[in-house]
Design a protein around this motif. Structure first.
Motif, PDB file in Angstrom:
ATOM      1  N   LYS A   2      -3.093   0.290   5.211  1.00 51.19           N
ATOM      2  CA  LYS A   2      -4.034   1.116   4.526  1.00 51.19           C
ATOM      3  C   LYS A   2      -3.037   2.692   4.292  1.00 51.19           C
ATOM      4  O   LYS A   2      -2.906   2.639   2.809  1.00 51.19           O
ATOM      5  N   ILE A   3      -3.172   2.933   4.908  1.00 53.45           N
ATOM      6  CA  ILE A   3      -2.945   3.997   5.093  1.00 53.45           C
ATOM      7  C   ILE A   3      -1.091   4.065   4.747  1.00 53.45           C
ATOM      8  O   ILE A   3       0.053   5.144   3.674  1.00 53.45           O
ATOM      9  N   VAL A   4      -0.189   3.621   5.291  1.00 52.13           N
ATOM     10  CA  VAL A   4       1.255   2.881   4.755  1.00 52.13           C
ATOM     11  C   VAL A   4       1.193   2.999   3.027  1.00 52.13           C
ATOM     12  O   VAL A   4       2.028   3.343   2.820  1.00 52.13           O
ATOM     13  N   GLY A   5       0.016   1.945   2.608  1.00 50.11           N
ATOM     14  CA  GLY A   5       0.182   1.522   1.616  1.00 50.11           C
ATOM     15  C   GLY A   5      -0.188   3.219   0.719  1.00 50.11           C
ATOM     16  O   GLY A   5       1.035   2.513  -0.105  1.00 50.11           O
ATOM     17  N   ILE A   6      -1.142   3.425   0.838  1.00 49.91           N
ATOM     18  CA  ILE A   6      -1.114   4.527   0.294  1.00 49.91           C
ATOM     19  C   ILE A   6       0.133   5.590  -0.095  1.00 49.91           C
ATOM     20  O   ILE A   6      -0.066   6.288  -1.435  1.00 49.91           O
ATOM     21  N   VAL A   7       0.287   5.900   0.867  1.00 49.37           N
ATOM     22  CA  VAL A   7       1.354   7.242   1.270  1.00 49.37           C
ATOM     23  C   VAL A   7       2.878   6.547   0.513  1.00 49.37           C
ATOM     24  O   VAL A   7       3.200   6.898  -0.630  1.00 49.37           O
ATOM     25  N   SER A   8       2.937   4.712   0.849  1.00 48.61           N
ATOM     26  CA  SER A   8       3.330   4.321  -0.353  1.00 48.61           C
ATOM     27  C   SER A   8       4.194   4.625  -1.916  1.00 48.61           C
ATOM     28  O   SER A   8       4.894   5.010  -2.421  1.00 48.61           O
ATOM     29  N   ILE A   9       2.323   4.076  -2.089  1.00 50.61           N
ATOM     30  CA  ILE A   9       1.783   4.200  -3.291  1.00 50.61           C
ATOM     31  C   ILE A   9       2.718   5.822  -4.141  1.00 50.61           C
ATOM     32  O   ILE A   9       3.169   6.042  -5.584  1.00 50.61           O
ATOM     33  N   ILE A  10       1.745   7.039  -3.478  1.00 49.19           N
ATOM     34  CA  ILE A  10       2.090   8.362  -3.784  1.00 49.19           C
ATOM     35  C   ILE A  10       3.945   8.452  -3.712  1.00 49.19           C
ATOM     36  O   ILE A  10       3.882   9.287  -4.883  1.00 49.19           O
ATOM     37  N   GLY A  43      13.512   3.198 -10.725  1.00 45.43           N
ATOM     38  CA  GLY A  43      12.780   2.232  -9.951  1.00 45.43           C
ATOM     39  C   GLY A  43      12.760   1.511  -8.638  1.00 45.43           C
ATOM     40  O   GLY A  43      11.758   0.600  -8.087  1.00 45.43           O
ATOM     41  N   LEU A  44      13.640   2.349  -7.887  1.00 44.28           N
ATOM     42  CA  LEU A  44      13.133   2.523  -5.845  1.00 44.28           C
ATOM     43  C   LEU A  44      11.487   2.492  -5.842  1.00 44.28           C
ATOM     44  O   LEU A  44      10.561   2.561  -5.605  1.00 44.28           O
ATOM     45  N   GLY A  45      10.957   3.721  -7.090  1.00 47.71           N
ATOM     46  CA  GLY A  45       9.862   4.743  -7.073  1.00 47.71           C
ATOM     47  C   GLY A  45       8.795   3.169  -7.318  1.00 47.71           C
ATOM     48  O   GLY A  45       7.406   2.781  -6.379  1.00 47.71           O
ATOM     49  N   LEU A  46       8.939   2.577  -8.593  1.00 47.32           N
ATOM     50  CA  LEU A  46       8.157   1.725  -8.724  1.00 47.32           C
ATOM     51  C   LEU A  46       8.034   0.280  -7.498  1.00 47.32           C
ATOM     52  O   LEU A  46       6.780  -0.239  -7.445  1.00 47.32           O
ATOM     53  N   LEU A  47       9.326  -0.042  -7.020  1.00 50.41           N
ATOM     54  CA  LEU A  47       9.102  -1.313  -5.545  1.00 50.41           C
ATOM     55  C   LEU A  47       8.900  -0.354  -4.669  1.00 50.41           C
ATOM     56  O   LEU A  47       7.620  -1.227  -4.442  1.00 50.41           O
ATOM     57  N   PHE A  48       8.452   1.098  -4.684  1.00 41.81           N
ATOM     58  CA  PHE A  48       7.432   1.374  -3.230  1.00 41.81           C
ATOM     59  C   PHE A  48       6.020   1.597  -3.522  1.00 41.81           C
ATOM     60  O   PHE A  48       5.212   0.987  -2.727  1.00 41.81           O
ATOM     61  N   LEU A  54       4.544  -0.458  -5.676  1.00 36.77           N
ATOM     62  CA  LEU A  54       4.323  -2.080  -5.706  1.00 36.77           C
ATOM     63  C   LEU A  54       4.107  -2.811  -3.999  1.00 36.77           C
ATOM     64  O   LEU A  54       2.612  -3.036  -4.123  1.00 36.77           O
ATOM     65  N   ILE A  55       5.314  -2.620  -2.914  1.00 33.92           N
ATOM     66  CA  ILE A  55       4.412  -2.062  -1.799  1.00 33.92           C
ATOM     67  C   ILE A  55       3.525  -1.491  -1.355  1.00 33.92           C
ATOM     68  O   ILE A  55       2.759  -2.446  -1.021  1.00 33.92           O
ATOM     69  N   GLY A  56       3.273  -0.262  -1.723  1.00 41.57           N
ATOM     70  CA  GLY A  56       2.152   0.211  -0.919  1.00 41.57           C
ATOM     71  C   GLY A  56       1.129  -0.514  -1.644  1.00 41.57           C
ATOM     72  O   GLY A  56      -0.468  -0.784  -0.847  1.00 41.57           O
ATOM     73  N   TRP A  57       0.701  -0.950  -3.168  1.00 44.79           N
ATOM     74  CA  TRP A  57      -0.428  -1.802  -3.488  1.00 44.79           C
ATOM     75  C   TRP A  57      -0.765  -2.711  -2.960  1.00 44.79           C
ATOM     76  O   TRP A  57      -1.518  -2.708  -2.920  1.00 44.79           O
ATOM     77  N   ALA A  58       0.619  -3.840  -2.582  1.00 47.21           N
ATOM     78  CA  ALA A  58       0.471  -4.722  -1.814  1.00 47.21           C
ATOM     79  C   ALA A  58       0.112  -4.376  -0.148  1.00 47.21           C
ATOM     80  O   ALA A  58      -1.030  -5.587  -0.027  1.00 47.21           O
TER      81      ALA A  58
END
Length: 163
Positions: A5-13, A136-141, A143-147
């Motif tokens: 979850k922490i990695v996901g939140i960091v990825s979203i940010i 594009g990479l931000g969008l991908l990050f 989405l991965i964070g959200w997942a």
């Protein structure tokens, strides 16, 4: 699961920051190009002349302008490049034809200026590409964070103990 979850939140940010940074770069390059008030000449043939007469304000119009600058520079130099004009000027000077050497040198100066202008325009085209990549990479990050943040635990018993 907490680490996921922490990695996901960091990825979203990180994704949000990248999208904003990419958009800011895109906007900055666009505003700088517009500030130059450049119009693609009417004889531009890039993409079938689609940008002829239009303001340079984006990656394709910047490329169209760079393309027509090259066309005009080559026309003005009789189809010779900067390097070829230098060789011709040197040969004319060695042959004692100072008038021809001066003409080639003047054409070479024009070719050099055209080359500098084209390089500047290509730098903006590359900047647009990098900005699009970052967005594009931000969008991908994101989405991965959200997942990662939506992963649910199956149970509290370790997998090895369930067998």
């Amino acid at each position: 699961m907490k680490a996921t979850k922490i990695v996901g939140i960091v990825s979203i940010i990180a994704g949000i920051v990248m999208i904003i940074a990419g958009a800011l770069v895109w906007g900055t390059v666009t505003s700088q190009l517009k500030a130059e008030a450049i119009t693609v000449p009417g004889d531009s043939t890039f993409m079938g002349g689609a940008y002829a007469g239009k303001e340079v304000a984006g990656p394709l119009s910047a490329y169209a302008q760079a393309d027509i600058i090259n066309h005009h520079a080559l026309d003005g130099a009789g189809g010779k490049t900067y390097a070829e004009l230098g060789a011709l000027a040197r040969e004319a000077r060695e042959a004692g034809d100072e008038a021809a050497a001066e003409e080639y040198t003047a054409q070479r100066t024009t070719a050099m200026n055209a080359s500098f202008l084209r390089a500047s325009l290509f730098t903006s085209v590359v900047s647009y590409g990098v900005a699009a990549l970052v967005i594009g990479l931000g969008l991908l990050f994101g989405l991965i964070g959200w997942a990662l943040t939506t992963i649910k635990t199956v149970g509290t018993t370790p997998v090895a103990d369930r067998v």
